[in-house]
Design a protein around this motif. Sequence first.
Motif, PDB file in Angstrom:
ATOM      1  N   THR A 343     -24.200 146.120 -64.776  1.00  0.00           N
ATOM      2  CA  THR A 343     -24.044 145.254 -63.600  1.00  0.00           C
ATOM      3  C   THR A 343     -22.695 144.544 -63.648  1.00  0.00           C
ATOM      4  O   THR A 343     -22.286 144.022 -64.693  1.00  0.00           O
ATOM      5  CB  THR A 343     -25.170 144.209 -63.532  1.00  0.00           C
ATOM      6  OG1 THR A 343     -25.173 143.431 -64.739  1.00  0.00           O
ATOM      7  CG2 THR A 343     -26.522 144.887 -63.380  1.00  0.00           C
ATOM      8  N   ASP A 345     -19.768 142.088 -61.150  1.00  0.00           N
ATOM      9  CA  ASP A 345     -19.616 141.256 -59.952  1.00  0.00           C
ATOM     10  C   ASP A 345     -18.644 141.916 -58.982  1.00  0.00           C
ATOM     11  O   ASP A 345     -18.074 142.974 -59.287  1.00  0.00           O
ATOM     12  CB  ASP A 345     -19.187 139.834 -60.331  1.00  0.00           C
ATOM     13  CG  ASP A 345     -17.764 139.752 -60.892  1.00  0.00           C
ATOM     14  OD1 ASP A 345     -16.968 140.695 -60.702  1.00  0.00           O
ATOM     15  OD2 ASP A 345     -17.445 138.718 -61.522  1.00  0.00           O
ATOM     16  N   ARG A 349     -16.068 142.505 -62.806  1.00  0.00           N
ATOM     17  CA  ARG A 349     -16.294 141.904 -64.119  1.00  0.00           C
ATOM     18  C   ARG A 349     -17.774 142.002 -64.489  1.00  0.00           C
ATOM     19  O   ARG A 349     -18.640 141.813 -63.628  1.00  0.00           O
ATOM     20  CB  ARG A 349     -15.852 140.433 -64.113  1.00  0.00           C
ATOM     21  CG  ARG A 349     -14.361 140.231 -63.893  1.00  0.00           C
ATOM     22  CD  ARG A 349     -14.020 138.748 -63.748  1.00  0.00           C
ATOM     23  NE  ARG A 349     -14.599 138.190 -62.532  1.00  0.00           N
ATOM     24  CZ  ARG A 349     -13.994 138.194 -61.339  1.00  0.00           C
ATOM     25  NH1 ARG A 349     -12.790 138.716 -61.207  1.00  0.00           N
ATOM     26  NH2 ARG A 349     -14.585 137.658 -60.285  1.00  0.00           N
ATOM     27  N   LYS A 351     -21.479 141.267 -65.361  1.00  0.00           N
ATOM     28  CA  LYS A 351     -22.323 140.122 -65.035  1.00  0.00           C
ATOM     29  C   LYS A 351     -23.095 139.670 -66.263  1.00  0.00           C
ATOM     30  O   LYS A 351     -23.411 140.449 -67.153  1.00  0.00           O
ATOM     31  CB  LYS A 351     -23.304 140.474 -63.907  1.00  0.00           C
ATOM     32  CG  LYS A 351     -22.638 140.801 -62.580  1.00  0.00           C
ATOM     33  CD  LYS A 351     -23.635 140.727 -61.428  1.00  0.00           C
ATOM     34  CE  LYS A 351     -24.079 139.297 -61.215  1.00  0.00           C
ATOM     35  NZ  LYS A 351     -24.546 139.051 -59.844  1.00  0.00           N
ATOM     36  N   LEU A 380     -28.786 140.708 -59.323  1.00  0.00           N
ATOM     37  CA  LEU A 380     -27.794 141.354 -58.471  1.00  0.00           C
ATOM     38  C   LEU A 380     -27.779 140.727 -57.091  1.00  0.00           C
ATOM     39  O   LEU A 380     -28.804 140.290 -56.570  1.00  0.00           O
ATOM     40  CB  LEU A 380     -28.107 142.854 -58.356  1.00  0.00           C
ATOM     41  CG  LEU A 380     -27.826 143.669 -59.620  1.00  0.00           C
ATOM     42  CD1 LEU A 380     -28.529 145.014 -59.568  1.00  0.00           C
ATOM     43  CD2 LEU A 380     -26.315 143.858 -59.800  1.00  0.00           C
ATOM     44  N   ARG A 381     -26.587 140.726 -56.507  1.00  0.00           N
ATOM     45  CA  ARG A 381     -26.407 140.181 -55.159  1.00  0.00           C
ATOM     46  C   ARG A 381     -25.554 141.144 -54.344  1.00  0.00           C
ATOM     47  O   ARG A 381     -24.893 142.039 -54.884  1.00  0.00           O
ATOM     48  CB  ARG A 381     -25.731 138.810 -55.220  1.00  0.00           C
ATOM     49  CG  ARG A 381     -26.484 137.775 -56.047  1.00  0.00           C
ATOM     50  CD  ARG A 381     -25.793 136.411 -56.026  1.00  0.00           C
ATOM     51  NE  ARG A 381     -26.455 135.474 -56.909  1.00  0.00           N
ATOM     52  CZ  ARG A 381     -27.549 134.777 -56.583  1.00  0.00           C
ATOM     53  NH1 ARG A 381     -28.084 134.942 -55.381  1.00  0.00           N
ATOM     54  NH2 ARG A 381     -28.077 133.933 -57.446  1.00  0.00           N
ATOM     55  N   ASP A 384     -22.099 143.127 -55.311  1.00  0.00           N
ATOM     56  CA  ASP A 384     -21.972 143.460 -56.728  1.00  0.00           C
ATOM     57  C   ASP A 384     -21.812 144.980 -56.890  1.00  0.00           C
ATOM     58  O   ASP A 384     -21.985 145.756 -55.939  1.00  0.00           O
ATOM     59  CB  ASP A 384     -23.197 142.993 -57.510  1.00  0.00           C
ATOM     60  CG  ASP A 384     -23.198 141.482 -57.756  1.00  0.00           C
ATOM     61  OD1 ASP A 384     -22.123 140.858 -57.638  1.00  0.00           O
ATOM     62  OD2 ASP A 384     -24.275 140.926 -58.060  1.00  0.00           O
TER      63      ASP A 384
END
Length: 468
Positions: A343, A345, A349, A351, A380-381, A384
């Motif tokens: 994961t 961002d 970078r 997460k 997660l958003r 991402d």
Amino acid sequence: MIPSSATVPPGQARPPADRVADVVRHAVHAGLLGESQPVAGFVDADGVRDSVAALQDAFAGTPQVLHTFAAKAASLIPVLRLLADCGMGCEVASPGELRIALDAGFAPSQIVFDSPAKTREEIRQALVLGVALNADSFAELRRIDELRPEDSASVIGLRVNPQVGTGSIGAMSTATATSKFGVALRDPGVREDIVRAFAERPWLTRLHAHVGSQGCPLELIAAGIAETYRLAEDVNSALGTRRITSLDIGGGLPVNFADDGVRPTFAAYVAALRAAVPGLFDGRYALVTEFGRSLLAKNGFIGALVEYTKDAGGRRIAITHAGAQVATRTVLMPDSWPLRVGTFDPGGRPKDGPRLAQDIAGPCCFAGDVVAHARELPELREGDIVVLYDTGAYYFSTPWSYNSLPRPAVYGFTISQGGAVRLAPVRQAESLDDIAAASGLAYADSLRELHDDQSLRDGSPIVLKDLR
């Protein structure tokens, strides 16, 4: 190519996870992964070279060996050309794969053609080119009898099924009692038929066997090769001459998808063979290998944008652009083909933070399009990036066109000792125009025009032209 600003101390190699993080960050900043290009594949060119070197080192000292790469594992011409430059040959299983192998620069003498359904034209072309052929059946041998020019340089073999059993994934096991591949060695009378086939054909000089791949333990693979070796000894003994001079022992080394570790190694594979078949390496038989997944899987990854997140039934779901179209096996057989998920961002970078059970879903319009279920990951958003590790073989290189989703772009990368990332194009993303063309745009009116044809109304015979 744009170098990144990431650096590491001179002489120190970046761990695999750090290498991926460097490339993801670089790709995001270069606009190659994100909103305008929501999914892409990446190939580690340095890693590919290292994997080939490990294979070659494992067989060091073997008098005659040709290592071929199974083109189906990464059917991308730049990848194949890199492998050719590393000293590999190429194993192909279709006219399309033969074409791209030649375009990649493999000499015909370094190509092996395997397929259970070769047409007469495919056989004829291979024999004219001097490409090695492994006949999959006695019926195919009879076709070769008819088509083979006297001056053909092709090495010709017979594929046998040693029938030593199945691994943990039945669909990947090719030495079962009823496998569609090869001549079933333990069926009644077949061993005698094989001896007769070699006796009648002085140009038939090779045996080929492949036990399977993912899910097949080294012991099973070694058992299949041992059976093939014993058959070669028996045929040569029965004929009173060294008719069989080479053995194609296939590939099939399984890959560890659980972590970054490479296991089993090529060295462990060779050790298993030496224990099961000591005479295999004494130089009496030239050897051919056909590795694919084990050379490429850990040298590639998929990056994909998280388009939305939602909650359903108490489960967080991240909707991404990497699903069944690039991870078909994982979606359809998740227990057999689990993938690790990273994961990142929106800036690329890694997460961190509290972990949450989340489904990582793809864009395909069916409910099962999920590449990871209830995976504990940093939350997660939207915006991402997720990474699917160990997907350098069979995933982004051979996508599924479900929902008319485009083939993703693919990039190769290297990272210098100082940490500079360099990216190079391997394949462009498929455009909407490409999709329309492949979907028959040039013939958009053809079916409507069938009903407008006068001959349909008056019963006249119809001859359709220019269909090819």
